[in-house]
Motif scaffolding. Sequence first.
Motif, short mmCIF file in Angstrom:
data_model
loop_
_atom_site.label_atom_id
_atom_site.label_comp_id
_atom_site.label_asym_id
_atom_site.label_seq_id
_atom_site.Cartn_x
_atom_site.Cartn_y
_atom_site.Cartn_z
N SER A 1 0.82 -1.22 0.00
CA SER A 1 0.00 0.00 0.00
C SER A 1 0.85 1.26 0.00
O SER A 1 0.38 2.33 -0.40
CB SER A 1 -0.94 0.00 1.22
N ASP A 2 2.10 1.14 0.43
CA ASP A 2 2.99 2.30 0.44
C ASP A 2 3.70 2.50 -0.89
O ASP A 2 4.51 3.43 -1.03
CB ASP A 2 4.02 2.17 1.57
N GLN A 3 3.40 1.66 -1.86
CA GLN A 3 4.05 1.76 -3.16
C GLN A 3 3.14 2.35 -4.24
O GLN A 3 3.59 2.55 -5.37
CB GLN A 3 4.55 0.38 -3.62
N VAL A 4 1.91 2.60 -3.89
CA VAL A 4 0.94 3.12 -4.87
C VAL A 4 0.43 4.48 -4.41
O VAL A 4 0.01 4.64 -3.26
CB VAL A 4 -0.23 2.15 -5.06
N ILE A 5 0.47 5.45 -5.31
CA ILE A 5 0.00 6.80 -5.02
C ILE A 5 -1.17 7.13 -5.94
O ILE A 5 -1.02 7.11 -7.18
CB ILE A 5 1.12 7.84 -5.24
N LEU A 6 -2.32 7.40 -5.36
CA LEU A 6 -3.47 7.84 -6.16
C LEU A 6 -3.41 9.36 -6.30
O LEU A 6 -3.01 10.07 -5.37
CB LEU A 6 -4.78 7.44 -5.48
N ILE A 7 -3.82 9.86 -7.45
CA ILE A 7 -3.91 11.30 -7.69
C ILE A 7 -5.32 11.61 -8.19
O ILE A 7 -5.80 10.97 -9.14
CB ILE A 7 -2.88 11.77 -8.73
N THR A 8 -5.98 12.55 -7.56
CA THR A 8 -7.33 12.90 -8.00
C THR A 8 -7.24 13.71 -9.28
O THR A 8 -6.21 14.33 -9.58
CB THR A 8 -8.07 13.73 -6.94
N PRO A 9 -8.32 13.76 -10.06
CA PRO A 9 -8.31 14.65 -11.22
C PRO A 9 -8.15 16.10 -10.75
O PRO A 9 -8.56 16.45 -9.64
CB PRO A 9 -9.69 14.42 -11.86
N PRO A 10 -7.54 16.92 -11.58
CA PRO A 10 -7.37 18.33 -11.20
C PRO A 10 -8.69 19.07 -11.29
O PRO A 10 -9.67 18.58 -11.86
CB PRO A 10 -6.38 18.85 -12.23
N ALA A 11 -8.72 20.25 -10.72
CA ALA A 11 -9.89 21.11 -10.86
C ALA A 11 -10.08 21.48 -12.33
O ALA A 11 -9.13 21.44 -13.12
CB ALA A 11 -9.72 22.37 -10.01
N LEU A 12 -11.29 21.83 -12.69
CA LEU A 12 -11.61 22.19 -14.07
C LEU A 12 -11.95 23.68 -14.15
O LEU A 12 -12.81 24.17 -13.42
CB LEU A 12 -12.80 21.37 -14.57
N ASP A 13 -11.26 24.39 -15.02
CA ASP A 13 -11.57 25.79 -15.28
C ASP A 13 -12.65 25.81 -16.36
O ASP A 13 -12.35 25.68 -17.55
CB ASP A 13 -10.31 26.52 -15.74
N GLU A 14 -13.89 25.94 -15.94
CA GLU A 14 -15.00 25.80 -16.87
C GLU A 14 -14.99 26.84 -17.97
O GLU A 14 -15.33 26.54 -19.13
CB GLU A 14 -16.33 25.86 -16.10
N GLN A 15 -14.60 28.05 -17.65
CA GLN A 15 -14.59 29.11 -18.67
C GLN A 15 -13.59 28.78 -19.78
O GLN A 15 -13.91 28.90 -20.97
CB GLN A 15 -14.25 30.45 -18.03
N ALA A 16 -12.39 28.36 -19.40
CA ALA A 16 -11.37 28.03 -20.40
C ALA A 16 -11.75 26.76 -21.16
O ALA A 16 -11.53 26.67 -22.38
CB ALA A 16 -10.01 27.86 -19.72
N TRP A 17 -12.32 25.78 -20.46
CA TRP A 17 -12.69 24.54 -21.12
C TRP A 17 -13.87 24.75 -22.07
O TRP A 17 -13.93 24.13 -23.14
CB TRP A 17 -13.00 23.45 -20.10
N LEU A 18 -14.80 25.62 -21.70
CA LEU A 18 -15.91 25.95 -22.60
C LEU A 18 -15.37 26.53 -23.90
O LEU A 18 -15.82 26.16 -25.00
CB LEU A 18 -16.85 26.95 -21.92
N LYS A 19 -14.42 27.44 -23.79
CA LYS A 19 -13.82 28.05 -24.98
C LYS A 19 -13.16 26.98 -25.84
O LYS A 19 -13.31 26.98 -27.08
CB LYS A 19 -12.79 29.10 -24.56
N HIS A 20 -12.46 26.05 -25.20
CA HIS A 20 -11.81 24.97 -25.94
C HIS A 20 -12.85 24.11 -26.66
O HIS A 20 -12.67 23.77 -27.84
CB HIS A 20 -10.99 24.10 -24.98
N CYS A 21 -13.92 23.77 -25.96
CA CYS A 21 -14.97 22.94 -26.56
C CYS A 21 -15.62 23.64 -27.74
O CYS A 21 -15.89 23.02 -28.78
CB CYS A 21 -16.01 22.57 -25.51
N GLN A 22 -15.88 24.92 -27.59
CA GLN A 22 -16.49 25.68 -28.67
C GLN A 22 -15.58 25.72 -29.89
O GLN A 22 -16.05 25.64 -31.04
CB GLN A 22 -16.82 27.09 -28.19
N GLU A 23 -14.28 25.85 -29.66
CA GLU A 23 -13.33 25.84 -30.76
C GLU A 23 -13.32 24.49 -31.47
O GLU A 23 -13.00 24.41 -32.67
CB GLU A 23 -11.93 26.17 -30.25
N MET A 24 -13.67 23.44 -30.73
CA MET A 24 -13.74 22.10 -31.31
C MET A 24 -15.12 21.80 -31.88
O MET A 24 -15.37 20.69 -32.37
CB MET A 24 -13.38 21.06 -30.24
N GLY A 25 -16.04 22.79 -31.80
CA GLY A 25 -17.37 22.63 -32.36
C GLY A 25 -18.33 21.86 -31.50
O GLY A 25 -19.28 21.24 -32.00
N SER A 26 -18.12 21.87 -30.18
CA SER A 26 -19.00 21.13 -29.28
C SER A 26 -19.36 21.98 -28.06
O SER A 26 -18.80 23.06 -27.86
CB SER A 26 -18.34 19.83 -28.82
#
Length: 251
Positions: free
Chosen positions: A123-148
């Motif tokens: 158990s001391d050999q495995v490190i879990l990492i949570t997903p990072p926070a999401l910047d919704e404003q920046a991700w929305l812009k990215h999605c729109q640029e991808m047409g979604s």
Amino acid sequence: MAASTEVNSEELQTWPKFVLFGDSITQLAFSDGGWGAALQHVLQRKCDVVCRGLSGYTTAWGKLVLPQIINKNNAEDIVLVTIFFGANDASLKEMSPKHVPLDVYKTNLTDMLEYLQQLGLGSDQVILITPPALDEQAWLKHCQEMGSSINRLNEVTGQYAKACWDVATERKMTCVDLWTAMQKEKDWQRYLDDGLHLSKEGSQFLAQYLVPLAQEGTNHLPIIFPLSEDVDPYKPEEALLNRNPTKDDLL
């Protein structure tokens, strides 16, 4: 000199390995200023940091490929593993076929941890990492640029981060809660390139948490090959050739 190249020349010497396993955020770990590169920098001469990041993958897919990456044939060479999934699992069900329900995400993580433990990783050999926070404003812009339309929300990602933390807590394993840690910082959005993936600053931020854990987890490993100051420049063979390290020396 021929003799110097013939020692243990049948195969490349196996060094202990630190395996980074996850999605695109792991795949990018060795990009300029990446967190994987930061780990390799401090662990050089002790072990290899091996990147097995798979862009677009979820825990459902990760669970299927993990035995093809770590198995009974190589597990004894592995000293540490990071498991870093959730950014794709947390995509919105109505927007992405890759969505993994929260309870299934927890089960998948648990299954992967149990599999590694069955191979002998503690158990001391495995490190879990949570997903990072999401910047919704920046991700929305990215999605729109991808047409979604936007296909992720920070609040939902936070639920997966908590689930990851809960799995680690239940199994008494180390977890880096990146989602929470990021949002404690002022202007945390700078840690993301497109709202989802880590920027150079974000990689350095994550490395601040992982490097001490990596150093602690490799304290028992010797330096591989003598340091230059321990080599007699007039008789280097005495230090460099009069040794035949076994696998146990490197683990």
